[in-house]
Write a protein that holds these residues in place. Structure first.
Motif, PDB file in Angstrom:
ATOM      1  N   MET A   1      53.223  -1.418  11.856  1.00 50.60           N
ATOM      2  CA  MET A   1      54.385  -0.563  11.764  1.00 50.60           C
ATOM      3  C   MET A   1      54.927  -0.351  13.182  1.00 50.60           C
ATOM      4  N   SER A   2      56.217  -0.431  13.333  1.00 47.91           N
ATOM      5  CA  SER A   2      56.823  -0.288  14.658  1.00 47.91           C
ATOM      6  C   SER A   2      57.228   1.161  14.919  1.00 47.91           C
ATOM      7  N   LEU A   3      57.484   1.442  16.180  1.00 48.27           N
ATOM      8  CA  LEU A   3      57.918   2.778  16.571  1.00 48.27           C
ATOM      9  C   LEU A   3      59.246   3.133  15.910  1.00 48.27           C
ATOM     10  N   ALA A   4      60.135   2.163  15.784  1.00 47.86           N
ATOM     11  CA  ALA A   4      61.431   2.398  15.147  1.00 47.86           C
ATOM     12  C   ALA A   4      61.271   2.819  13.690  1.00 47.86           C
ATOM     13  N   GLU A   5      60.218   2.370  13.040  1.00 51.75           N
ATOM     14  CA  GLU A   5      59.958   2.751  11.649  1.00 51.75           C
ATOM     15  C   GLU A   5      59.325   4.136  11.558  1.00 51.75           C
ATOM     16  N   VAL A   6      58.549   4.505  12.556  1.00 51.25           N
ATOM     17  CA  VAL A   6      57.809   5.767  12.523  1.00 51.25           C
ATOM     18  C   VAL A   6      58.668   6.949  12.966  1.00 51.25           C
ATOM     19  N   LEU A   7      59.537   6.751  13.960  1.00 51.86           N
ATOM     20  CA  LEU A   7      60.306   7.853  14.537  1.00 51.86           C
ATOM     21  C   LEU A   7      61.130   8.652  13.532  1.00 51.86           C
ATOM     22  N   PRO A   8      61.872   8.030  12.634  1.00 52.94           N
ATOM     23  CA  PRO A   8      62.649   8.849  11.689  1.00 52.94           C
ATOM     24  C   PRO A   8      61.763   9.789  10.857  1.00 52.94           C
ATOM     25  N   ALA A   9      60.618   9.313  10.433  1.00 49.98           N
ATOM     26  CA  ALA A   9      59.717  10.170   9.660  1.00 49.98           C
ATOM     27  C   ALA A   9      59.125  11.265  10.541  1.00 49.98           C
ATOM     28  N   ALA A  10      58.777  10.934  11.777  1.00 50.13           N
ATOM     29  CA  ALA A  10      58.196  11.922  12.689  1.00 50.13           C
ATOM     30  C   ALA A  10      59.211  13.013  13.022  1.00 50.13           C
TER      31      ALA A  10
END
Length: 71
Positions: A1-10
């Motif tokens: 999983m990339s940072l771009a995928e995680v940031l919106p959820a975080a």
């Protein structure tokens, strides 16, 4: 999983959940062996502006010329 995928959820987490996430990630980094140039279990002192009252005076002096030019 990339940072771009995680940031919106975080970003949708509450403040408390964000702090918990930070702690979890910091603990993971603390035990990781490949976080060069940081060394595991070593304490790093970082300079901060806290209790540096002279820094505030220097900033105020630096702002004076710009205040005068805006008037």
């Amino acid at each position: 999983m990339s940072l771009a995928e995680v940031l919106p959820a975080a970003r949708q987490l509450t403040a408390t959940e964000k702090l918990k996430l930070i702690r979890i990630l910091a603990e993971d980094l603390e035990t990781a062996k490949d976080i060069s140039p940081l060394e595991p279990f070593k304490v790093y002192d970082l300079p901060t502006p806290y209790d540096c009252f002279g820094a505030g005076a220097v900033l105020m002096e630096a702002l004076k010329p710009s205040d005068a030019s805006q008037q």
